[in-house]
Design a protein around this motif. Sequence first.
Motif, PDB file in Angstrom:
ATOM      1  N   MET A   1       0.841  -1.202   0.000  1.00  0.00           N
ATOM      2  CA  MET A   1       0.000   0.000   0.000  1.00  0.00           C
ATOM      3  C   MET A   1       0.874   1.250   0.000  1.00  0.00           C
ATOM      4  O   MET A   1       0.484   2.282  -0.547  1.00  0.00           O
ATOM      5  CB  MET A   1      -0.933  -0.002   1.217  1.00  0.00           C
ATOM      6  CG  MET A   1      -2.041  -1.034   1.117  1.00  0.00           C
ATOM      7  SD  MET A   1      -3.085  -0.823  -0.353  1.00  0.00           S
ATOM      8  CE  MET A   1      -3.881   0.720  -0.007  1.00  0.00           C
TER       9      MET A   1
ATOM     10  N   ARG B   1       1.511   2.024  -3.542  1.00  0.00           N
ATOM     11  CA  ARG B   1       0.285   2.513  -4.199  1.00  0.00           C
ATOM     12  C   ARG B   1      -0.014   3.961  -3.829  1.00  0.00           C
ATOM     13  O   ARG B   1      -0.360   4.773  -4.685  1.00  0.00           O
ATOM     14  CB  ARG B   1      -0.898   1.642  -3.817  1.00  0.00           C
ATOM     15  CG  ARG B   1      -0.837   0.260  -4.407  1.00  0.00           C
ATOM     16  CD  ARG B   1      -2.064  -0.521  -4.029  1.00  0.00           C
ATOM     17  NE  ARG B   1      -1.806  -1.936  -4.153  1.00  0.00           N
ATOM     18  CZ  ARG B   1      -2.625  -2.864  -3.754  1.00  0.00           C
ATOM     19  NH1 ARG B   1      -3.784  -2.538  -3.199  1.00  0.00           N
ATOM     20  NH2 ARG B   1      -2.320  -4.131  -3.890  1.00  0.00           N
ATOM     21  N   THR B   2       0.106   4.287  -2.556  1.00  0.00           N
ATOM     22  CA  THR B   2      -0.203   5.662  -2.151  1.00  0.00           C
ATOM     23  C   THR B   2       0.849   6.640  -2.635  1.00  0.00           C
ATOM     24  O   THR B   2       0.524   7.773  -2.997  1.00  0.00           O
ATOM     25  CB  THR B   2      -0.382   5.776  -0.627  1.00  0.00           C
ATOM     26  OG1 THR B   2       0.781   5.291   0.035  1.00  0.00           O
ATOM     27  CG2 THR B   2      -1.607   5.022  -0.160  1.00  0.00           C
TER      28      THR B   2
END
Length: 190
Positions: A64, A67-68
């Motif tokens: 994540m 992704r962020t």
Amino acid sequence: MMRRVCGLHRASTALTAVLVLAGCIATTRPPAQSTMPSVPTDGLQVYAVGDIADCKRRAPADSMAARTSRLVPEGAWVLGLGDMAYPLADAQALASCYEPTWGQHRAMTLATPGNHDYVRGHAGDFREYFGIDAPHDGGFIAFTRVLTDGWRLVALDSNVDGDALQAQYEWLGRLFAADADAKASARTPD
């Protein structure tokens, strides 16, 4: 007979309450269109982030954190609001998780430490990685940057108390006294 009627009355009252609550919940819907303002495509862009680099469950490229980080456009400022790597922001976690995910933004990151950025009571690896000077005389890590049009960003260290906290307040007072016309935004990590 009276006991049975009382029991049925309680059961029907409880059922009515559940149905009323269910009806309220079922009819509450989010708005059809977002009420969030759109992100500007020109001018100063600042993204505030924290609790971001955790690569325990997945490889950094699939995490994540990766992704962020891809949501932040090149050239935008990133305000690191603490806990930049998990479980602790030691040199190993910063190199193996933060660097392959958020590292592309490091030159534009203004980082202030959170509790996970202190390892055994010290934030030396964090300071070295982000190029932060040694703590101020009072033992706190804080910085200020003028970003644009008189706006000043102030980042404070929420992991200090006692004399270090008092020294941080005094530093902040001197900063504002020296530039009384500056518009400022201050943040301490949780």
